[in-house]
Scaffold this active site. Structure first.
Site, PDB file in Angstrom:
ATOM      1  N   CYS A 124      -2.740  -0.361   7.507  1.00  0.00           N
ATOM      2  CA  CYS A 124      -1.744   1.092   7.016  1.00  0.00           C
ATOM      3  C   CYS A 124      -2.030   1.659   8.484  1.00  0.00           C
ATOM      4  O   CYS A 124      -0.785   2.309   9.083  1.00  0.00           O
ATOM      5  CB  CYS A 124      -2.274   1.771   6.081  1.00  0.00           C
TER       6      CYS A 124
ATOM      7  N   GLU B  75       1.080   4.058   1.783  1.00  0.00           N
ATOM      8  CA  GLU B  75       1.269   4.365   2.981  1.00  0.00           C
ATOM      9  C   GLU B  75       2.649   3.587   3.625  1.00  0.00           C
ATOM     10  O   GLU B  75       3.551   3.892   4.179  1.00  0.00           O
ATOM     11  CB  GLU B  75       0.239   4.205   4.027  1.00  0.00           C
TER      12      GLU B  75
ATOM     13  N   HIS C 273       0.746  -1.323  -0.049  1.00  0.00           N
ATOM     14  CA  HIS C 273       0.104   0.072   0.105  1.00  0.00           C
ATOM     15  C   HIS C 273       1.007   1.376  -0.089  1.00  0.00           C
ATOM     16  O   HIS C 273       2.003   1.171   0.494  1.00  0.00           O
ATOM     17  CB  HIS C 273      -1.107   0.061   1.319  1.00  0.00           C
TER      18      HIS C 273
ATOM     19  N   CYS D  33      -6.394   2.164   5.754  1.00  0.00           N
ATOM     20  CA  CYS D  33      -7.117   0.986   6.233  1.00  0.00           C
ATOM     21  C   CYS D  33      -6.500   0.573   7.491  1.00  0.00           C
ATOM     22  O   CYS D  33      -5.553   1.294   8.152  1.00  0.00           O
ATOM     23  CB  CYS D  33      -6.923  -0.232   5.057  1.00  0.00           C
TER      24      CYS D  33
END
Length: 159
Positions: A92, A61, A59, A89
């Protein structure tokens, strides 16, 4: 009238939006992230790379956090700010807590999987040892539009 809370984050969010745009050509959801040093300089950037790398943890992040830690030579990102186009999410959000970032700034809400205030609020859970400040809604319309266009275009292709 300018919003004094969100105004300082517009320029870094534009950089995150540029990163997000780099994800879509590879078929990744267009999410971009930037980690800023305590002084406000850019430490790292990232965009979703799950499809490109086959890594479910890739992801924006997480990648930006990893790169910032490598740049600093330390896992604690004390005083740093993560700016991201979509609400983090749960994975993260956990990485943000564990990396000790001081602040999370995000654009679009994620009502289906957001863990920084909409569906869950992992980053501000009082049971955890660290709780970063959260600023949301920075360039929210632009961030949302990028995601909406991506998924609309994918639905048209899928038919």
């Amino acid at each position: 009238m300018a919003d004094p809370v969100r105004e300082p984050w517009r320029a870094p969010m534009r950089l995150a939006l540029e990163q997000a745009a780099r994800a879509a050509p590879a078929g990744d959801v267009p999410v971009g992230a930037v980690v800023l040093s305590p002084e406000g300089s850019v430490l790292s950037v990232g965009h979703n790379e799950r499809e490109m790398t086959g890594d479910p943890t890739a992801h924006a992040e997480v990648l930006a956090i990893r790169r910032a830690a490598a740049e600093l030579g330390a896992w604690r990102l004390t005083g740093c700010t993560l700016v991201v186009t979509l609400e983090p999410c749960t994975m993260c959000a956990g990485a943000l807590v564990q990396s000790r970032v001081a602040r999370v700034v995000y654009g679009a809400l994620d009502e289906k999987a957001g863990a920084a205030g909409s569906l869950w609020d992992v980053v501000r859970d009082r049971r955890l040892n660290h709780r970063p400040e959260v600023i949301h809604g920075v360039l929210a319309e632009e961030c949302s539009r990028l995601l909406t266009d991506f998924f609309r275009d994918r639905r048209v292709i899928d038919f």
